[in-house]
Design a protein around this motif. Sequence first.
Motif, mmCIF file in Angstrom:
data_model
loop_
_atom_site.group_PDB
_atom_site.id
_atom_site.type_symbol
_atom_site.label_atom_id
_atom_site.label_comp_id
_atom_site.label_asym_id
_atom_site.label_seq_id
_atom_site.Cartn_x
_atom_site.Cartn_y
_atom_site.Cartn_z
ATOM 1 N N GLY A 264 26.013 -20.021 -50.181
ATOM 2 C CA GLY A 264 24.821 -20.621 -50.536
ATOM 3 C C GLY A 264 24.853 -21.305 -52.335
ATOM 4 N N ARG A 265 25.661 -20.589 -52.708
ATOM 5 C CA ARG A 265 26.079 -21.668 -53.703
ATOM 6 C C ARG A 265 26.566 -21.826 -54.589
ATOM 7 N NH1 ARG A 265 22.683 -18.445 -57.229
ATOM 8 N NH2 ARG A 265 24.634 -17.940 -59.186
ATOM 9 N N ALA A 266 27.391 -22.834 -54.776
ATOM 10 C CA ALA A 266 28.645 -23.146 -55.727
ATOM 11 C C ALA A 266 28.586 -23.737 -56.807
ATOM 12 C CB ALA A 266 29.727 -23.880 -55.338
ATOM 13 N N GLU A 267 29.340 -23.272 -57.548
ATOM 14 C CA GLU A 267 28.830 -24.282 -59.235
ATOM 15 C C GLU A 267 30.336 -23.850 -59.936
ATOM 16 O OE1 GLU A 267 26.257 -20.919 -61.589
ATOM 17 O OE2 GLU A 267 25.038 -20.763 -60.469
ATOM 18 N N MET A 268 30.671 -25.108 -60.945
ATOM 19 C CA MET A 268 31.773 -24.803 -61.564
ATOM 20 C C MET A 268 31.941 -23.743 -62.503
ATOM 21 S SD MET A 268 32.852 -29.058 -61.560
ATOM 22 C CE MET A 268 31.068 -29.848 -62.127
ATOM 23 N N HIS A 269 33.312 -23.194 -63.452
ATOM 24 C CA HIS A 269 33.535 -22.355 -64.119
ATOM 25 C C HIS A 269 34.549 -22.553 -64.932
ATOM 26 C CE1 HIS A 269 29.816 -18.997 -63.248
ATOM 27 N NE2 HIS A 269 29.819 -20.017 -62.417
ATOM 28 N N GLN A 270 34.135 -21.904 -66.242
ATOM 29 C CA GLN A 270 35.287 -22.273 -67.085
ATOM 30 C C GLN A 270 35.947 -21.112 -67.862
ATOM 31 O OE1 GLN A 270 38.129 -24.645 -68.106
ATOM 32 N NE2 GLN A 270 38.687 -23.144 -68.716
ATOM 33 N N THR A 271 37.083 -20.048 -66.783
ATOM 34 C CA THR A 271 37.732 -19.392 -68.654
ATOM 35 C C THR A 271 38.212 -19.592 -69.322
ATOM 36 O OG1 THR A 271 37.396 -17.173 -66.076
ATOM 37 C CG2 THR A 271 38.524 -17.087 -67.770
ATOM 38 N N ASN A 272 37.271 -18.724 -69.940
ATOM 39 C CA ASN A 272 38.205 -18.396 -71.861
ATOM 40 C C ASN A 272 37.911 -17.972 -72.504
ATOM 41 O OD1 ASN A 272 39.269 -20.147 -74.107
ATOM 42 N ND2 ASN A 272 37.558 -22.050 -74.073
ATOM 43 N N GLY A 273 39.297 -17.454 -72.976
ATOM 44 C CA GLY A 273 39.157 -16.221 -73.950
ATOM 45 C C GLY A 273 38.810 -14.616 -73.292
ATOM 46 N N GLY A 274 38.362 -14.501 -71.950
ATOM 47 C CA GLY A 274 38.248 -13.229 -71.341
ATOM 48 C C GLY A 274 36.819 -13.568 -71.294
ATOM 49 N N SER A 275 36.325 -14.991 -71.582
ATOM 50 C CA SER A 275 34.828 -14.578 -71.354
ATOM 51 C C SER A 275 34.549 -15.803 -70.096
ATOM 52 C CB SER A 275 33.401 -14.610 -72.090
ATOM 53 O OG SER A 275 34.198 -16.195 -72.886
ATOM 54 N N MET A 276 33.431 -16.583 -68.834
ATOM 55 C CA MET A 276 33.041 -17.667 -68.375
ATOM 56 C C MET A 276 31.580 -18.061 -68.455
ATOM 57 S SD MET A 276 33.150 -17.312 -64.427
ATOM 58 C CE MET A 276 34.273 -15.733 -64.107
ATOM 59 N N ALA A 277 32.294 -19.134 -68.188
ATOM 60 C CA ALA A 277 30.554 -19.823 -68.721
ATOM 61 C C ALA A 277 30.279 -21.226 -67.567
ATOM 62 C CB ALA A 277 30.488 -20.765 -70.355
ATOM 63 N N LYS A 278 29.609 -21.584 -67.028
ATOM 64 C CA LYS A 278 29.145 -22.373 -66.439
ATOM 65 C C LYS A 278 29.318 -23.217 -66.860
ATOM 66 C CE LYS A 278 25.485 -24.261 -63.143
ATOM 67 N NZ LYS A 278 24.023 -24.663 -63.195
ATOM 68 N N VAL A 279 29.982 -24.853 -66.390
ATOM 69 C CA VAL A 279 30.346 -26.295 -66.082
ATOM 70 C C VAL A 279 29.324 -26.617 -65.500
ATOM 71 C CG1 VAL A 279 32.312 -28.163 -65.980
ATOM 72 C CG2 VAL A 279 32.651 -25.908 -66.804
ATOM 73 N N ASP A 280 28.023 -27.733 -66.134
ATOM 74 C CA ASP A 280 27.638 -28.135 -65.752
ATOM 75 C C ASP A 280 28.153 -29.327 -65.279
ATOM 76 O OD1 ASP A 280 25.288 -27.061 -65.233
ATOM 77 O OD2 ASP A 280 25.274 -27.431 -67.630
ATOM 78 N N SER A 281 29.644 -30.755 -65.591
ATOM 79 C CA SER A 281 29.632 -32.101 -65.053
ATOM 80 C C SER A 281 31.214 -31.586 -65.946
ATOM 81 C CB SER A 281 28.864 -33.079 -65.971
ATOM 82 O OG SER A 281 28.665 -33.264 -67.276
#
Length: 185
Positions: free
Chosen positions: A95-112
């Motif tokens: 349904g939806r795919a997003e780029m993410h980055q895991t860093n130091g135990g937390s995850m954040a969406k990557v827009d570009s």
Amino acid sequence: MPVNKRNPMPRARLSILCSIALACALAGCGKTPDSPSESNEATLSGPDAKPGMAASDGKLILPIIAGRPGAVYFTVRNDGAEPVTLAGVHVSGVGRAEMHQTNGGSMAKVDSLPIDPGASMVFAPGGLHVMAFDVSPDLKPGGAAELTLTFSDGDKLSMPLHVEKMGGEDAGQGMDHDNMPGMHH
């Protein structure tokens, strides 16, 4: 086989070619390569690909529990002379795919994601990855899906993904989605 907006290939033909390429790649070895190689890249670069770009080693890891997100891993390489920016991802059957980055135990969406000439970006457990939300129950281990990368200039590059269940080699390692901020979608 790559597809771009300037020279689209009928989806049925692309699906058949991707399935054949995936079957051939899997028959050739029992382990996913650690880095792009001639054998697994041959079907992903050609006259229809974004110039200078290659993608390889694609896999979609299914969630253990239905309704949870899956993850997509692959490598994308810029062999061109100019920097490019990866601006979006799409996965067939998701349904939806997003780029993410895991860093130091937390995850954040990557827009570009900028990719310099000669650089590779590895999407792997515990680092850059694609979160796959609303995974279709039709996607089964051993099957195939398609990943389409969209660049900031509008060009696209598509590649096959081997569908695997979580718990396989390196699957989901270092990714505790329930305890990461922003992962309660």
